[in-house]
Design a protein around this motif. Structure first.
Motif, PDB file in Angstrom:
ATOM      1  N   LEU A 202       0.823  -1.208   0.000  1.00  0.00           N
ATOM      2  CA  LEU A 202       0.000   0.000   0.000  1.00  0.00           C
ATOM      3  C   LEU A 202       0.860   1.263   0.000  1.00  0.00           C
ATOM      4  N   ASP A 203       1.934   1.264   0.788  1.00  0.00           N
ATOM      5  CA  ASP A 203       2.834   2.422   0.804  1.00  0.00           C
ATOM      6  C   ASP A 203       3.455   2.652  -0.565  1.00  0.00           C
ATOM      7  N   GLU A 204       3.895   1.596  -1.200  1.00  0.00           N
ATOM      8  CA  GLU A 204       4.513   1.737  -2.518  1.00  0.00           C
ATOM      9  C   GLU A 204       3.508   2.224  -3.551  1.00  0.00           C
ATOM     10  N   LEU A 205       2.289   1.643  -3.527  1.00  0.00           N
ATOM     11  CA  LEU A 205       1.287   2.049  -4.516  1.00  0.00           C
ATOM     12  C   LEU A 205       0.777   3.472  -4.277  1.00  0.00           C
ATOM     13  N   ARG A 206       0.709   3.889  -3.014  1.00  0.00           N
ATOM     14  CA  ARG A 206       0.283   5.262  -2.727  1.00  0.00           C
ATOM     15  C   ARG A 206       1.251   6.269  -3.347  1.00  0.00           C
ATOM     16  N   GLN A 207       2.532   6.044  -3.195  1.00  0.00           N
ATOM     17  CA  GLN A 207       3.525   6.929  -3.771  1.00  0.00           C
ATOM     18  C   GLN A 207       3.463   6.907  -5.306  1.00  0.00           C
ATOM     19  N   LYS A 208       3.291   5.708  -5.877  1.00  0.00           N
ATOM     20  CA  LYS A 208       3.191   5.593  -7.335  1.00  0.00           C
ATOM     21  C   LYS A 208       1.959   6.330  -7.846  1.00  0.00           C
ATOM     22  N   LEU A 209       0.829   6.239  -7.132  1.00  0.00           N
ATOM     23  CA  LEU A 209      -0.392   6.903  -7.557  1.00  0.00           C
ATOM     24  C   LEU A 209      -0.213   8.422  -7.533  1.00  0.00           C
ATOM     25  N   GLN A 210       0.416   8.938  -6.501  1.00  0.00           N
ATOM     26  CA  GLN A 210       0.655  10.376  -6.424  1.00  0.00           C
ATOM     27  C   GLN A 210       1.561  10.857  -7.554  1.00  0.00           C
ATOM     28  N   ASP A 211       2.599  10.130  -7.816  1.00  0.00           N
ATOM     29  CA  ASP A 211       3.520  10.508  -8.888  1.00  0.00           C
ATOM     30  C   ASP A 211       2.831  10.482 -10.246  1.00  0.00           C
ATOM     31  N   SER A 212       2.039   9.468 -10.501  1.00  0.00           N
ATOM     32  CA  SER A 212       1.373   9.363 -11.805  1.00  0.00           C
ATOM     33  C   SER A 212       0.334  10.463 -11.981  1.00  0.00           C
ATOM     34  N   GLU A 213      -0.424  10.826 -10.917  1.00  0.00           N
ATOM     35  CA  GLU A 213      -1.383  11.918 -11.027  1.00  0.00           C
ATOM     36  C   GLU A 213      -0.680  13.260 -11.248  1.00  0.00           C
ATOM     37  N   ARG A 214       0.450  13.467 -10.593  1.00  0.00           N
ATOM     38  CA  ARG A 214       1.216  14.706 -10.777  1.00  0.00           C
ATOM     39  C   ARG A 214       1.723  14.811 -12.211  1.00  0.00           C
ATOM     40  N   ASN A 215       2.212  13.724 -12.759  1.00  0.00           N
ATOM     41  CA  ASN A 215       2.708  13.735 -14.142  1.00  0.00           C
ATOM     42  C   ASN A 215       1.588  14.050 -15.126  1.00  0.00           C
ATOM     43  N   LEU A 216       0.392  13.497 -14.872  1.00  0.00           N
ATOM     44  CA  LEU A 216      -0.749  13.733 -15.757  1.00  0.00           C
ATOM     45  C   LEU A 216      -1.161  15.197 -15.739  1.00  0.00           C
ATOM     46  N   SER A 217      -1.217  15.788 -14.538  1.00  0.00           N
ATOM     47  CA  SER A 217      -1.630  17.186 -14.432  1.00  0.00           C
ATOM     48  C   SER A 217      -0.614  18.119 -15.097  1.00  0.00           C
ATOM     49  N   THR A 218       0.669  17.863 -14.884  1.00  0.00           N
ATOM     50  CA  THR A 218       1.716  18.701 -15.473  1.00  0.00           C
ATOM     51  C   THR A 218       1.677  18.641 -16.992  1.00  0.00           C
ATOM     52  N   TYR A 219       1.489  17.480 -17.535  1.00  0.00           N
ATOM     53  CA  TYR A 219       1.490  17.320 -18.990  1.00  0.00           C
ATOM     54  C   TYR A 219       0.260  17.992 -19.611  1.00  0.00           C
ATOM     55  N   SER A 220      -0.916  17.862 -18.972  1.00  0.00           N
ATOM     56  CA  SER A 220      -2.125  18.482 -19.524  1.00  0.00           C
ATOM     57  C   SER A 220      -2.033  20.006 -19.510  1.00  0.00           C
ATOM     58  N   ASP A 221      -1.404  20.596 -18.484  1.00  0.00           N
ATOM     59  CA  ASP A 221      -1.224  22.049 -18.456  1.00  0.00           C
ATOM     60  C   ASP A 221      -0.246  22.504 -19.543  1.00  0.00           C
ATOM     61  N   LYS A 222       0.792  21.716 -19.732  1.00  0.00           N
ATOM     62  CA  LYS A 222       1.806  22.072 -20.711  1.00  0.00           C
ATOM     63  C   LYS A 222       1.240  22.038 -22.119  1.00  0.00           C
ATOM     64  N   LYS A 223       0.440  21.072 -22.449  1.00  0.00           N
ATOM     65  CA  LYS A 223      -0.111  20.920 -23.805  1.00  0.00           C
ATOM     66  C   LYS A 223      -1.483  21.574 -23.949  1.00  0.00           C
ATOM     67  N   GLU A 224      -1.958  22.241 -22.874  1.00  0.00           N
ATOM     68  CA  GLU A 224      -3.252  22.934 -22.903  1.00  0.00           C
ATOM     69  C   GLU A 224      -4.381  21.984 -23.298  1.00  0.00           C
ATOM     70  N   ILE A 225      -4.355  20.788 -22.719  1.00  0.00           N
ATOM     71  CA  ILE A 225      -5.425  19.804 -22.932  1.00  0.00           C
ATOM     72  C   ILE A 225      -6.435  19.987 -21.818  1.00  0.00           C
ATOM     73  N   ILE A 226      -7.582  20.611 -22.183  1.00  0.00           N
ATOM     74  CA  ILE A 226      -8.617  20.914 -21.200  1.00  0.00           C
ATOM     75  C   ILE A 226      -9.714  19.854 -21.330  1.00  0.00           C
ATOM     76  N   THR A 227      -9.877  19.047 -20.287  1.00  0.00           N
ATOM     77  CA  THR A 227     -10.855  17.961 -20.284  1.00  0.00           C
ATOM     78  C   THR A 227     -12.167  18.458 -19.722  1.00  0.00           C
ATOM     79  N   LEU A 228     -13.244  18.342 -20.514  1.00  0.00           N
ATOM     80  CA  LEU A 228     -14.571  18.772 -20.054  1.00  0.00           C
ATOM     81  C   LEU A 228     -15.280  17.663 -19.286  1.00  0.00           C
ATOM     82  N   SER A 229     -15.149  16.385 -19.749  1.00  0.00           N
ATOM     83  CA  SER A 229     -15.793  15.243 -19.077  1.00  0.00           C
ATOM     84  C   SER A 229     -15.050  13.962 -19.457  1.00  0.00           C
ATOM     85  N   SER A 230     -15.236  12.898 -18.658  1.00  0.00           N
ATOM     86  CA  SER A 230     -14.604  11.596 -18.924  1.00  0.00           C
ATOM     87  C   SER A 230     -15.527  10.478 -18.468  1.00  0.00           C
TER      88      SER A 230
END
Length: 723
Positions: free
Chosen positions: A220-248
């Motif tokens: 659980l400790d390992e997966l928690r850290q991996k989940l945080q890192d992956s969400e941070r990478n997703l947010s940074t990339y979407s801001d950089k490429k100006e990908i604005i998600t309306l719904s999913s």
């Protein structure tokens, strides 16, 4: 003589008809021949089984029954790559449980829980002394340690040897039984066994749960850290490429399957507006074309009304023109009205065509502008789609990590709530002391002894059959010797046969009468005009058969002559009780008076020629032409000439005698000479180019009979007897 031999058309009536005794009948005959030995072997094995059963120590078996429910521990909910085959998994689970029930570790738990290694009564029940088990040499300390371990080891071995695990087919129930000379001890061990099995199962579950909780915390400790890192990478990339998600949208497993961005929404709306503009342009273009060709008159209501009024006015004018002159005021007024309506129609048509063209130009301009905007949005969306490849990679990583984290967290909570209090093993019936011993089982031991006795008897018979290479069945003549079977003769003493030949209802007469029938099919003229009987060795029934055949043939009112051709050991005169002063040897020596050498009409209505005085060398007499001359002369007088020839092996007489007759009948004693000896005799006969008509099997015992019994017939005051 040559002509008579050439007349033989069917020298072997059974040449193409091989008679093979069925295999089951051969087995039955072999069993019947050795029935006494079989009975002795089986009886000995049965007696041994009874003695062993009485000497065995009685054992009492106590059985306890448990139910093992299907329960599979899962540390995580992550599914494997292979499909779940519930049938094979159930089999694997229960096989594992059965193996655990027989494990040495479980036996050791029972020994320690019941203190069996220190209980003398336990070892005394099995008549075992732990002090006599293997002692190790060495120092006193080492030896004493080994001595302490020996009772434990011996007790474990006794438990494993006497415990039985019996799954009940088609259910989850298992019978655990223990047998010992003491019924109370058997029940005690059986109950202790299932108790320790349940305790060991609880221990394994506790250990696996503790290990699982520690493992899940780390994961659980390992997966928690991996989940945080992956969400941070997703947010940074979407801001950089100006990908604005309306719904999913997400599926049942929590994975993102589709997303709606701002660029895709704008493109969708622009594309819809373009489609609408294209539709308006097409409509305007159609109206413009209709207007240029005056085809829109039907759709213009004002123009249609003017035309309707003009048509009505023209109708009134035509009506008035019939009644009045053109200068009549009413007519002139109606003409003026028609002219005014025509001018109004022309003006309306001009105005309609101008409006349609304006609308068409506006529609074309609007379509072009929207097409330009759609192309721009397409280029923008294509760039976003290229950027979304990496974006989707980050998104999948986020979904995977979140799914693993949620699954492990849920499993961790389940382990914390469930604990280890549940158990999938329950006791159905506890063991009770048995009232009667379970072993030894007298009926079972007798059945096993009977089976062993039958097996030994069968082996004994098969071995003897393989060793015994004699002829026992007339059917074996064709398969083993290559000659036809002309008949078989039961085993009678010589005197009994000679006496029974006087009674045409006797067994001996019937047997030789059957052979006479076979002789009738040997040549085209029926019974051969001349033949001799020989055998491999003396005392095989050759002379008796020759005598009996002569009697049977003579009973058909035929002229029969029986010649005793065995000049080395004559026997015909002994059978008749007459002298042997003159006979065959006299003729071969030069005597030509056949009347002096032949005895007319014996009691059996056939003539005989005895062997005569024993010559110093019979082979020299037979090697001359006198024997052929004798048979040729006698063929002119008698219907059939029978020669009682000497045995084949060790003598040179048969090849010389066989050349003077049509063929040879080979006499074989049942169970007498080995096959090799008979084959050698037949080869010697054939070497003289003599024809072998077939064979007669004599002295057949009742156990050699193809049907397993012998028979006798008697008439008059006596009844038929069958044995």
């Amino acid at each position: 003589m040559i002509d008579e031999k050439a007349a033989v058309l069917v020298p072997d009536p059974y040449k193409d008809q091989e008679q093979v005794t069925p295999i089951l009948l051969q087995y039955w005959q072999a069993a019947h021949r050795y029935k006494l030995a079989i009975a002795i072997i089986v009886a000995a094995c049965m007696a041994l089984g009874i003695i062993v059963t009485l000497l065995m120590t009685p054992y009492y078996n106590s059985i306890s029954r448990i139910e093992i429910s299907r329960d599979q521990d899962k540390v995580t909910n992550v599914e494997g790559l292979q499909a779940d085959d519930s049938g094979s998994r159930n089999l694997e689970f229960y096989q594992t449980q059965y193996s655990l029930l027989e494990a040495r570790s479980l036996a050791e738990r029972v020994v320690r829980a019941q203190n069996l290694s220190t209980r003398d009564s336990f070892f005394e029940a099995f008549n075992v002394d732990p002090s006599d088990s293997g002692m190790l040499s060495g120092s006193d300390n080492i030896q004493s340690a080994a001595q302490r371990k020996e009772p434990l080891k011996l007790a474990i071995e006794l438990l494993q040897k006497n415990i039985t695990i019996s799954p009940i087919r088609g259910s989850s129930l298992v019978d655990v039984g223990f047998q010992s000379p003491d019924p109370r001890l058997s029940a005690e061990i059986a109950n202790a066994w299932i108790e320790q099995f349940i305790a060991s199962n609880m221990d394994r579950r506790f250990n696996s749960t503790a290990d699982a909780r520690n493992f899940l915390l780390e994961q659980l400790d390992e997966l928690r850290q991996k989940l945080q890192d992956s969400e941070r990478n997703l947010s940074t990339y979407s801001d950089k490429k100006e990908i604005i998600t309306l719904s999913s949208e997400k599926n049942d497993s929590g994975k993102t399957v589709s997303q709606r961005t701002l660029a895709s929404a704008n493109l969708e709306m622009a594309n819809a507006a373009l489609a609408e503009a294209m539709s308006d342009r097409i409509i305007a273009e159609s109206e413009a074309r209709q207007s240029s060709g005056n085809e829109n008159a039907l759709t213009n209501s004002a123009l249609n009304n003017l035309r309707a009024e003009r048509a009505k006015a023209q109708a009134e004018y035509a009506k008035l023109a019939v009644q009045f002159e053109p200068e009549y005021p009413a007519v002139k007024a109606m003409a003026s009205q028609i002219t005014a309506l025509s001018q109004s129609i022309v003006a309306e048509e001009t105005r309609s065509r101008a409006g349609t063209s304006a609308r068409y130009r506006e529609a074309v301009e609007r379509e072009q502008k929207l097409q330009t905007e759609v192309n721009r949005l397409k280029r923008q969306f294509s760039g976003e789609r290229r950027d979304s490849i990496q974006y989707n990679i980050f998104q999948r990583e986020v979904d995977t990590n979140r799914q693993l984290y949620d699954g492990l967290l849920q499993r961790y909570k389940e382990i914390g709530v469930a604990g280890v209090g549940s158990n999938n093993i329950s006791v159905v019936d506890r063991a009770e002391p048995a009232e009667e011993p379970s072993s030894p089982n007298l009926l079972l031991n007798l059945a096993l002894a009977l089976l062993a006795g039958v097996g030994l008897a069968v082996s004994y018979v098969l071995v003897l059959e393989q060793i015994d290479q004699t002829v026992k069945d007339p059917a074996e003549l064709k398969s083993k010797l290559g000659i036809a079977s002309l008949g078989s003769i039961p085993d009678f003493d010589k005197e009994d046969i000679l006496l029974s030949l006087t009674d045409k209802k006797s067994v001996a007469w019937e047997a030789y009468l059957s052979i006479r029938t076979s002789l009738g099919f040997l040549t085209d003229h029926g019974v051969p005009r001349s033949f001799l009987l020989t055998s491999t060795r003396p005392n095989e029934g050759k002379s008796t058969s020759a005598f009996a055949l002569a009697a049977v043939l003579a009973s058909a009112r035929k002229r029969i002559l029986l010649i005793d051709g065995d000049m080395r050991n004559p026997s015909l005169h002994k059978m008749l009780g007459s002298d042997n002063d003159a006979g065959l040897s006299n003729f071969l020596s030069g005597t030509n008076d056949l009347e002096q050498l032949i005895s007319k009409k014996t009691a059996h209505e056939f003539d005989i020629m005895t062997a005569g005085p024993i010559p110093p060398n019979a082979a020299e007499l037979l090697s001359g032409p006198r024997m052929n001359e004798l048979v040729a002369k006698l063929n002119e007088i008698y219907d059939t000439i029978i020669i009682d020839a000497p045995p084949v092996l060790g003598l040179a007489d048969i090849p010389l005698l066989a050349d003077s007759v049509e063929g040879v009948i080979y006499t074989i004693e049942a169970g007498g000479v080995k096959l090799r000896g008979i084959q050698s005799g037949l080869e010697r006969v054939r070497s003289s180019r003599a024809h072998v008509f077939g064979g007669i099997v004599t002295k057949i015992q009742s156990q050699h009979s193809g049907y397993g019994y012998s028979y006798q017939y008697s008439y008059g005051s006596e009844q038929a007897v069958e044995t």
